[in-house]
Each structure stands twice: as structure tokens, then as C-alpha cells.
Enzyme design. Structure first.
Site, PDB file in Angstrom:
ATOM      1  N   ARG A  80      -2.420 -11.048  -4.375  1.00 39.05           N
ATOM      2  CA  ARG A  80      -2.446  -9.589  -4.546  1.00 39.05           C
ATOM      3  C   ARG A  80      -1.528  -8.900  -3.543  1.00 39.05           C
ATOM      4  O   ARG A  80      -1.046  -7.807  -3.800  1.00 39.05           O
ATOM      5  CB  ARG A  80      -3.862  -9.061  -4.316  1.00 39.05           C
TER       6      ARG A  80
ATOM      7  N   ASN B 139       0.802  -1.227   0.000  1.00 42.87           N
ATOM      8  CA  ASN B 139       0.000   0.000   0.000  1.00 42.87           C
ATOM      9  C   ASN B 139       0.837   1.280   0.000  1.00 42.87           C
ATOM     10  O   ASN B 139       0.288   2.374  -0.066  1.00 42.87           O
ATOM     11  CB  ASN B 139      -0.994  -0.009   1.170  1.00 42.87           C
TER      12      ASN B 139
HETATM   13  N1  EPU Z   1     -14.391   6.694   2.314  1.00 46.62           N
HETATM   14  C1  EPU Z   1     -15.447   7.418   1.846  1.00 46.62           C
HETATM   15  N2  EPU Z   1     -15.261   8.177   0.732  1.00 46.62           N
HETATM   16  C2  EPU Z   1     -14.069   8.244   0.076  1.00 46.62           C
HETATM   17  C3  EPU Z   1     -12.982   7.503   0.578  1.00 46.62           C
HETATM   18  C4  EPU Z   1     -13.165   6.730   1.696  1.00 46.62           C
HETATM   19  O1  EPU Z   1     -16.540   7.389   2.409  1.00 46.62           O
HETATM   20  O2  EPU Z   1     -13.974   8.960  -0.919  1.00 46.62           O
HETATM   21  C5  EPU Z   1     -14.549   5.867   3.521  1.00 46.62           C
HETATM   22  C6  EPU Z   1     -14.410   4.369   3.206  1.00 46.62           C
HETATM   23  O3  EPU Z   1     -15.579   3.798   2.703  1.00 46.62           O
HETATM   24  C7  EPU Z   1     -13.996   3.811   4.552  1.00 46.62           C
HETATM   25  C8  EPU Z   1     -13.137   4.946   5.136  1.00 46.62           C
HETATM   26  O4  EPU Z   1     -13.490   6.120   4.401  1.00 46.62           O
HETATM   27  O5  EPU Z   1     -15.129   3.641   5.361  1.00 46.62           O
HETATM   28  C9  EPU Z   1     -11.652   4.748   5.093  1.00 46.62           C
HETATM   29  O6  EPU Z   1     -11.286   4.200   3.832  1.00 46.62           O
HETATM   30  P1  EPU Z   1      -9.935   4.605   3.087  1.00 46.62           P
HETATM   31  O7  EPU Z   1     -10.270   5.568   2.005  1.00 46.62           O
HETATM   32  O8  EPU Z   1      -8.916   5.001   4.080  1.00 46.62           O
HETATM   33  O9  EPU Z   1      -9.530   3.226   2.428  1.00 46.62           O
HETATM   34  P2  EPU Z   1      -8.759   3.095   1.058  1.00 46.62           P
HETATM   35  O10 EPU Z   1      -7.854   4.250   0.897  1.00 46.62           O
HETATM   36  O11 EPU Z   1      -9.697   2.769  -0.026  1.00 46.62           O
HETATM   37  C10 EPU Z   1      -6.660   1.867   2.036  1.00 46.62           C
HETATM   38  C11 EPU Z   1      -5.958   0.572   1.824  1.00 46.62           C
HETATM   39  C12 EPU Z   1      -6.821  -0.561   2.352  1.00 46.62           C
HETATM   40  C13 EPU Z   1      -7.067  -0.318   3.837  1.00 46.62           C
HETATM   41  C14 EPU Z   1      -7.702   1.046   4.056  1.00 46.62           C
HETATM   42  C15 EPU Z   1      -7.883   1.414   5.516  1.00 46.62           C
HETATM   43  C16 EPU Z   1      -4.628   1.025  -0.145  1.00 46.62           C
HETATM   44  C17 EPU Z   1      -4.376   0.772  -1.588  1.00 46.62           C
HETATM   45  N3  EPU Z   1      -5.692   0.412   0.397  1.00 46.62           N
HETATM   46  O12 EPU Z   1      -7.888   1.784   1.323  1.00 46.62           O
HETATM   47  O13 EPU Z   1      -6.065  -1.753   2.177  1.00 46.62           O
HETATM   48  O14 EPU Z   1      -7.934  -1.307   4.343  1.00 46.62           O
HETATM   49  O15 EPU Z   1      -6.883   2.073   3.431  1.00 46.62           O
HETATM   50  O16 EPU Z   1      -6.673   1.405   6.178  1.00 46.62           O
HETATM   51  O17 EPU Z   1      -3.870   1.724   0.493  1.00 46.62           O
HETATM   52  C18 EPU Z   1      -5.742  -4.055   1.823  1.00 46.62           C
HETATM   53  O18 EPU Z   1      -4.537  -3.822   1.642  1.00 46.62           O
HETATM   54  O19 EPU Z   1      -6.186  -5.229   1.967  1.00 46.62           O
HETATM   55  C19 EPU Z   1      -6.701  -2.953   1.894  1.00 46.62           C
HETATM   56  C20 EPU Z   1      -8.015  -3.119   1.744  1.00 46.62           C
END
Ligand code: EPU
Length: 424
Positions: free
Chosen positions: A403, A23
Site C-alpha cells: 500500500r 499521503n
Molecule cells: N480524529 C478524530 N476525528 C476526525 C479525524 C481525526 O477524532 O474526524 C482523530 C484521529 O482518530 C486521530 C487524530 O485525530 O486520533 C489524528 O488523526 P488524523 O485525522 O490526522 O489522521 P488521518 O488523516 O486519518 C493521516 C495519514 C496517516 C497518519 C495520520 C497522522 C493519510 C492518508 N493518512 O491519517 O497515515 O498516520 O494522518 O499523521 O494522510 C499511513 O500512511 O500509514 C497512515 C496511517
């Protein structure tokens, strides 16, 4: 399709070396789009997700080569082209090219990701942020089409909730914007610090690394640079929990213990012996009578809280504990898909809303079964369950594991686990 076979019930002993963080590698690879020249990224894991983002960059005109764990990426000749649904549906992190493409070309067209196995995961924070920078964003036929005439305009963006990839996308969009940008209530995950280091190496001016308020003073140009990817804290945590669950003693090398503050405390609370050094963690897990694992509650939170990406794995450990605990998932609304599979292996878990009540039945609680992987981290929890269980476990749909875990079978085998792949 391949499945994973595990003959469980054997403690783990030895050393394991952690790979670079998936990530952190994904946004850093996307960030190479910001500047021409040859970028050098060290310690990049060779995973299905890193290969996917590299083929995405190739479609945009980049060239790259890999030498061991080092990637050389040249983004001198970037061309405008859309990022298709076929790519985004295999990896949501593909949306990370939106920010750098807007900064470099002033336009981008990327398929909107749909929901996924762990929750709805909208990208409204990303889109709202781009709009604050003066970008015109339209949603048409499943695609986000974003356009700006000239440079993006720096602005203040407040996140309703810390979001990892939204913080990264807006950082990459803002580094070449005019004026100053402030991201408030930003996510503080170490992977964002890694991206900030890379952007600074490229000539960006950024303050507030590691805090929830990041200020970017836009510069007109960036250059290619060299950056090292941080160790994968989720891979580190997964192997720590695996040793805790199977019993045994191991040294986890090439990791950063400072990136796992919550997990390390929770593992110690459960009775496991951990000692940390600068870049390694030693763990010793007794399985003899009188050394039961204590039940410990966890609640997933944005960093530095307990990571959602280690929730499923910790749940397996708690099925082997001596009492009852509550595991609360506050980040994603559907991240208990592993529960039904763990029940098939003998676990006693009740879920209600975003809480799971785990009744630990002691070290012998789990027995091998045929189970199915549903997402990356749920899959690694099933691997841990298989290693700790008596008898044979067969895990199907293991492409999820590929992945995010580099050389999983080899690394576990080095610790003495009996695990191998077979064709379905
Ligand atoms: N959210 C929104 N709107 C947005 C963005 C996020 O409502 O525009 C919400 C999400 O639905 C969630 C929360 O905010 O409830 C936090 O989500 P976040 O955006 O932080 O997650 P992400 O950036 O999509 C990354 C990691 C995930 C990890 C999460 C939380 C990467 C590529 N992915 O996802 O990793 O679970 O942060 O730490 O960095 C994994 O590696 O298995 C994985 C799922």
C-alpha cells in the site's frame, strides 16, 4: 498470498532514491475532481493505495493515464455515484473525495469507514466542518450522504485536534465556497502544503500554508494545472532507520530533510552520524564495539513533532540500543500491534496504555522468526527488524507493505539486503 523472506544480519551500503509521498498523492489525486480539464501530477508513486483512489475516480467518470511517475487525470465528465464500502474498507483515504465532490456537484455519498488496525479513527471533524459550510449530512445505512443546494458557504472551523485528512477535505470543500473560510488548529503536515500548492496552481486563493490557521478566499471556478508531489518523508525515515538498525552507510536521495526535523534529531541523539543537503541525507551507522546505540525517548505528535507513522520503526532501533527508553504514542490508541511480533524476535518491550518501555539489549538483540504484518507501518518495522536480526525472518500478509512502499524489495536489495518474496 505472498510472504517476504529476509536473511538478516548484513549491513546496508549504497544509495536509495525516494518516491513521491503516498499521503500527498492521495489528496492531490482527489483534488483533480474539483475542475474539468487535464491535470498533470508528477512524482506520483505507483502503489496499491494510489491505484485504489484512481479506480475510485474512474467510477466517478474520470479518465487517467500514467507515463512513468507522471499521471494525467481528466475530470471533465464527473457523474454522481456512491463510493462503496468495498472501496472505503480497503482504503480509508477514500473519504477524501467528499470535499471535492461537494464543491463540484453539491452532493456526495461515501461509505463511513469503520475502525482500523491502529484505532477508531472517526471522521466527525470532516462531517462537522461540512455542516459549518451549510451542507446537510446524514448518516444512513453505513453511508454519509451529504447535500447542499448551490454553493458551500465559507465559515470558520476550529479542530479540537489537528487532523491531516480533515484539514485536506475541508480545504478542498472550501476553495469554491462563497466568502472566506478559516481553518483553525489545522494540521501542518508537509502533505497539506503540497495540496495547498496544487489548489493555488488551480486558481484557489489560500493564505497560511504551513501554519495552523489557514484562510481560504472562495473563488467561483478552478482550472486544471500541473503539480509535483513532494518526496515521501515516511519512506525516507523508514530507510534511515533501516540503515541505523542494520549498520552500514547510505545516501538517501530525492528526499526533503526539512520534512523530518524530529526524526533527524532523534537519530543523531542515538549516536548515528547524519549529514543533510538540499535533497539528500547521508547516514553512517557503526556496529563495532564501543559504538553502541543510545536509548532515546520519543513521543508522537502532530507535525512538526515526531510522526506516528515512524513510531514502530524507531521502536525496532531502540530494541538494539544500550539501555531503556519510553515510546509514547499520542495520535492513535492502538498503534502497538508490532510489539507482540517484535517480542517473538527477542525484543524486550513492556506496554502500558499509550506507552511502551523498550529495554535495548544491544546490536545482537534480535533473531529471525515468522511474524505477521498488521498494518502498513507495523509491517515496515518488521522488515527493519528482519534486516537487523540474525537468521531468517518470514513476514506474512505483506499486502500492507504494498500500500505504501514503492519497489521495497528492489530498493533494499540495492543496498545489499538479502530480501525476496515467496508464495505462502
Ligand atoms: N480524529 C478524530 N476525528 C476526525 C479525524 C481525526 O477524532 O474526524 C482523530 C484521529 O482518530 C486521530 C487524530 O485525530 O486520533 C489524528 O488523526 P488524523 O485525522 O490526522 O489522521 P488521518 O488523516 O486519518 C493521516 C495519514 C496517516 C497518519 C495520520 C497522522 C493519510 C492518508 N493518512 O491519517 O497515515 O498516520 O494522518 O499523521 O494522510 C499511513 O500512511 O500509514 C497512515 C496511517
Amino acid at each position: 498470498m505472498e510472504k517476504l523472506i529476509i536473511e538478516g544480519g548484513k549491513p546496508l551500503y549504497g544509495e536509495i532514491t525516494i518516491s513521491g509521498a503516498k499521503n500527498a498523492a492521495l489528496p492531490c489525486i482527489a483534488a483533480t475532481l474539483l475542475a474539468p480539464g487535464e491535470h498533470v501530477l508528477k512524482n506520483v508513486p505507483n502503489l496499491r493505495d494510489t491505484r485504489t483512489i484512481l479506480s475510485l475516480l474512474e467510477e466517478l467518470g474520470a479518465t487517467w493515464r500514467r507515463e512513468g511517475a507522471t499521471l494525467f487525470i481528466d475530470c471533465s465528465d464527473i457523474v454522481y455515484s456512491e463510493v462503496s464500502y468495498d472501496l472505503v474498507k480497503t482504503m480509508r483515504a477514500s473519504v477524501l473525495v467528499l470535499g471535492p465532490l461537494l464543491a463540484r456537484l453539491g452532493r456526495a455519498k461515501v461509505s463511513l469507514p469503520g475502525g482500523c488496525a491502529i484505532g477508531e479513527r472517526p471522521i466527525n471533524f470532516h462531517i462537522n466542518g461540512f455542516e459549518r459550510f451549510g451542507v446537510d449530512c446524514r448518516l444512513e445505512q453505513g453511508y454519509v450522504e451529504a447535500f447542499i443546494d448551490g454553493r458551500l458557504k465559507g465559515n470558520t472551523v476550529y479542530f479540537d485536534q489537528p487532523s491531516v485528512t480533515a484539514t485536506e477535505n475541508l480545504l478542498m470543500a472550501s476553495v469554491m465556497a462563497s466568502g472566506t473560510t478559516t481553518l483553525k488548529n489545522a494540521a501542518r503536515e508537509p502533505e497539506i502544503g503540497n495540496l495547498i500548492d496544487m489548489l493555488v496552481n488551480m486558481g484557489a486563493e489560500i493564505e497560511g500554508k504551513g501554519t495552523d490557521s489557514i484562510t481560504v478566499h472562495g473563488v467561483s471556478k478552478l482550472h486544471a494545472a500541473e503539480t509535483k508531489i513532494i518526496p515521501d518523508r515516511i519512506e525516507t525515515g523508514t530507510y534511515l532507520i533501516a540503515v541505523g538498525a542494520a549498520g552500514g552507510e547510505a545516501v538517501i536521495k530525492n528526499c526533503n530533510p526539512l520534512h523530518l526535523p524530529a526524526l533527524i534529531e532523534k537519530l543523531k541523539e542515538s549516536g548515528l552520524a547524519l549529514t543533510t543537503e538540499d535533497s539528500s541525507i547521508s547516514i553512517a551507522a557503526q556496529t563495532k564495539k564501543g559504538h553502541e546505540l543510545k536509548s532515546v525517548d520519543i513521543k508522537t505528535m502532530p507535525y512538526p513533532g515526531y510522526p506516528t507513522d515512524l513510531q514502530a520503526q524507531f521502536m525496532v532501533l531502540m530494541t538494539l540500543s544500550n539501555s531503556i527508553c519510553v515510546i509514547k504514542e499520542t495520535i492513535f490508541e492502538n498503534r502497538f500491534m508490532h510489539v507482540a511480533e517484535l517480542r517473538r524476535m527477542g525484543a524486550t518491550i513492556k506496554t502500558e496504555g499509550n506507552s511502551a518501555v523498550v529495554s535495548g539489549n544491544g546490536r545482537d538483540a534480535l533473531s529471525g522468526a515468522r511474524v505477521m504484518a498488521t498494518d502498513l507501518r507495523a509491517s515496515s518495522s518488521l522488515v527493519i527488524a528482519g534486516i537487523a536480526a540474525t537468521g531468517r525472518t518470514e513476514i506474512s500478509r505483506i499486502y500492507h507493505l504494498e500500500r505504501g512502499y514503492e519497489n521495497l524489495v528492489a530498493k533494499l536489495s540495492n543496498l545489499g539486503a538479502r530480501v525476496w518474496k515467496e508464495n505462502e
